[in-house]
Design a protein around this motif. Structure first.
Motif, short mmCIF file in Angstrom:
data_model
loop_
_atom_site.label_atom_id
_atom_site.label_comp_id
_atom_site.label_asym_id
_atom_site.label_seq_id
_atom_site.Cartn_x
_atom_site.Cartn_y
_atom_site.Cartn_z
N GLU A 228 61.14 91.58 55.83
CA GLU A 228 60.07 91.63 54.83
C GLU A 228 59.27 90.33 54.81
O GLU A 228 58.10 90.33 54.41
CB GLU A 228 60.66 91.91 53.45
N ASN A 229 59.88 89.23 55.22
CA ASN A 229 59.15 87.96 55.25
C ASN A 229 57.98 88.00 56.22
O ASN A 229 57.01 87.24 56.09
CB ASN A 229 60.09 86.82 55.65
N LEU A 230 58.07 88.88 57.22
CA LEU A 230 57.01 89.00 58.22
C LEU A 230 55.97 90.06 57.85
O LEU A 230 54.94 90.15 58.51
CB LEU A 230 57.62 89.37 59.58
N LEU A 231 56.24 90.83 56.81
CA LEU A 231 55.42 92.01 56.55
C LEU A 231 54.46 91.86 55.37
O LEU A 231 53.61 92.73 55.17
CB LEU A 231 56.32 93.23 56.29
N SER A 232 54.59 90.80 54.60
CA SER A 232 53.80 90.70 53.37
C SER A 232 52.31 90.73 53.66
O SER A 232 51.54 91.44 52.98
CB SER A 232 54.16 89.43 52.60
N ASP A 233 51.86 90.00 54.68
CA ASP A 233 50.43 90.00 55.01
C ASP A 233 50.01 91.31 55.66
O ASP A 233 48.92 91.84 55.39
CB ASP A 233 50.10 88.83 55.94
N SER B 279 51.44 83.84 60.80
CA SER B 279 52.11 84.85 59.98
C SER B 279 52.77 85.91 60.85
O SER B 279 53.72 86.57 60.41
CB SER B 279 51.10 85.52 59.03
N VAL B 280 52.30 86.09 62.08
CA VAL B 280 52.92 87.02 63.01
C VAL B 280 54.24 86.45 63.52
O VAL B 280 55.22 87.18 63.70
CB VAL B 280 51.97 87.33 64.19
N ILE B 281 54.28 85.14 63.72
CA ILE B 281 55.47 84.48 64.25
C ILE B 281 56.53 84.29 63.17
O ILE B 281 57.72 84.41 63.42
CB ILE B 281 55.09 83.13 64.88
N GLY B 282 56.09 84.02 61.95
CA GLY B 282 57.01 83.73 60.85
C GLY B 282 56.94 82.26 60.49
O GLY B 282 56.20 81.48 61.10
N GLY B 283 57.71 81.86 59.48
CA GLY B 283 57.71 80.47 59.05
C GLY B 283 57.98 79.53 60.21
O GLY B 283 59.00 79.66 60.90
N ALA C 20 70.43 94.94 56.23
CA ALA C 20 70.52 93.95 57.31
C ALA C 20 69.15 93.45 57.72
O ALA C 20 69.02 92.35 58.26
CB ALA C 20 71.24 94.56 58.50
N TYR C 21 68.12 94.26 57.47
CA TYR C 21 66.76 93.90 57.87
C TYR C 21 65.92 93.39 56.70
O TYR C 21 64.68 93.40 56.78
CB TYR C 21 66.08 95.12 58.50
N GLY D 137 63.85 87.39 60.47
CA GLY D 137 62.64 87.18 59.69
C GLY D 137 61.62 86.29 60.37
O GLY D 137 60.61 85.93 59.78
N THR D 138 61.87 85.92 61.63
CA THR D 138 60.90 85.21 62.46
C THR D 138 61.07 85.69 63.90
O THR D 138 62.05 86.36 64.24
CB THR D 138 61.09 83.67 62.44
N LEU D 139 60.11 85.31 64.76
CA LEU D 139 60.22 85.64 66.18
C LEU D 139 61.05 84.62 66.95
O LEU D 139 61.27 84.80 68.16
CB LEU D 139 58.82 85.71 66.80
#
Length: 299
Positions: A14-19, A100-104, A9-10, A231-233
């Protein structure tokens, strides 16, 4: 199997964690949090000194309670210092951007509006359905015309405040822990505990201090869950913004952060017995709002 399903579900998290995964060292997180603290304390001290020089003696301390529209606009806008601190910490210690902290960006904005629209519809339904008796009559604070005139600035100020808290707790802190630890118990639990600790204030709310801290702990867990699923804030900011919009701009307590509200509750934060039923209702609405946001994200 249940643990595996929770991880599935989470997956969007991962989209937020790559950096963040490129620099997962805990010393970087601690150094970043220290820098955020220094930035917030230093810039708030400068702001308070300016306010003290521009106001009459003794009124500067009262200014921090947000009792007037101008005071609350400044207090809420000062949360921009926390966002600045996160931006500097992310850049210096993790070599990543605030974005990158906020997401796309485009996805975060779409998810924000999707969740916010759903919460607006929920609020209309709540106010339209019985029971209509909310207890003792509300106390008018600002005239409607003035409230509407201030509303654009009020919305921006609340958005600054709620975004800053999400960027710090569900963004920088959650992502830094998730880059180092796999278990959601750590990267959801620890930021939520810190968020709750920041809301524990027995000097102001008396016997309800623990209940409010538990409320904040639950809110932190739910917004962390939304962030990991989305995957975003964007959704977490939408839920937080909607909650604070209602609590600060529509109906607020009269003795704290009350300057921009259309109405005040007919008792103060220290009136534990009178406030407790409202807190229990707020708990229920928080859970319903979280479920509404999750449904909105599935569309």
């Amino acid at each position: 199997m249940r643990v595996r399903k929770s991880y599935d579900a989470y997956r969007s998290h991962e989209n937020l964690l790559s950096d963040a995964r490129r620099y997962p060292d805990l010393w970087r997180l601690f150094a970043g949090l220290a820098l955020v603290s220094v930035v917030v304390v230093a810039l708030n001290a400068i702001l308070f000194a300016i306010i003290a020089n521009l106001t009459t003696p003794g009124s500067a301390a009262g200014f921090l309670t947000g009792a007037s529209p101008l005071a609350l606009l400044i207090v809420l806008s000062s949360f921009l210092f926390a966002t600045l601190g996160v931006a500097l910490s992310a850049r210096l210690f993790q070599h990543r951007s605030l974005a990158s902290v906020i997401g796309g960006q485009s996805l975060a904005i779409r998810q924000f509006w999707r969740v916010f629209r759903a919460l607006l519809l929920l609020s209309v339904a709540v106010f339209a359905l019985p029971p209509y008796n909310l207890g003792a009559p509300l106390v008018a604070n600002l005239p409607l015309a003035r409230w509407l005139l201030l509303l654009p600035l009020s919305i921006v100020a609340v958005l600054i405040q709620t975004s800053a808290e999400e960027i710090l707790f569900r963004g920088y802190l959650q992502q830094s822990l998730a880059a180092r630890f796999r278990s959601p118990l750590i990267w959801i639990g620890l930021p939520s505990i810190l968020f709750a600790a920041g809301h524990y204030n027995p000097a102001t709310v008396g016997d309800n201090a623990l209940l409010i801290a538990i409320w904040a702990l639950t809110f932190g867990i739910l917004t962390a869950d939304l962030t990991a699923r989305a995957g975003t804030l964007g959704p977490a900011i939408a839920l937080h913004f909607f909650n604070n919009f209602m609590a600060l701009l529509v109906i607020s307590l009269p003795d704290s952060l009350s300057g921009l509200a259309l109405y005040h509750l007919p008792y103060q934060a220290s009136d534990s017995d009178a406030l407790r039923p409202w807190l229990l209702v707020d708990f229920a609405l928080m859970i319903v709002g979280w479920l509404t946001a999750r449904l909105a994200l599935r569309r």
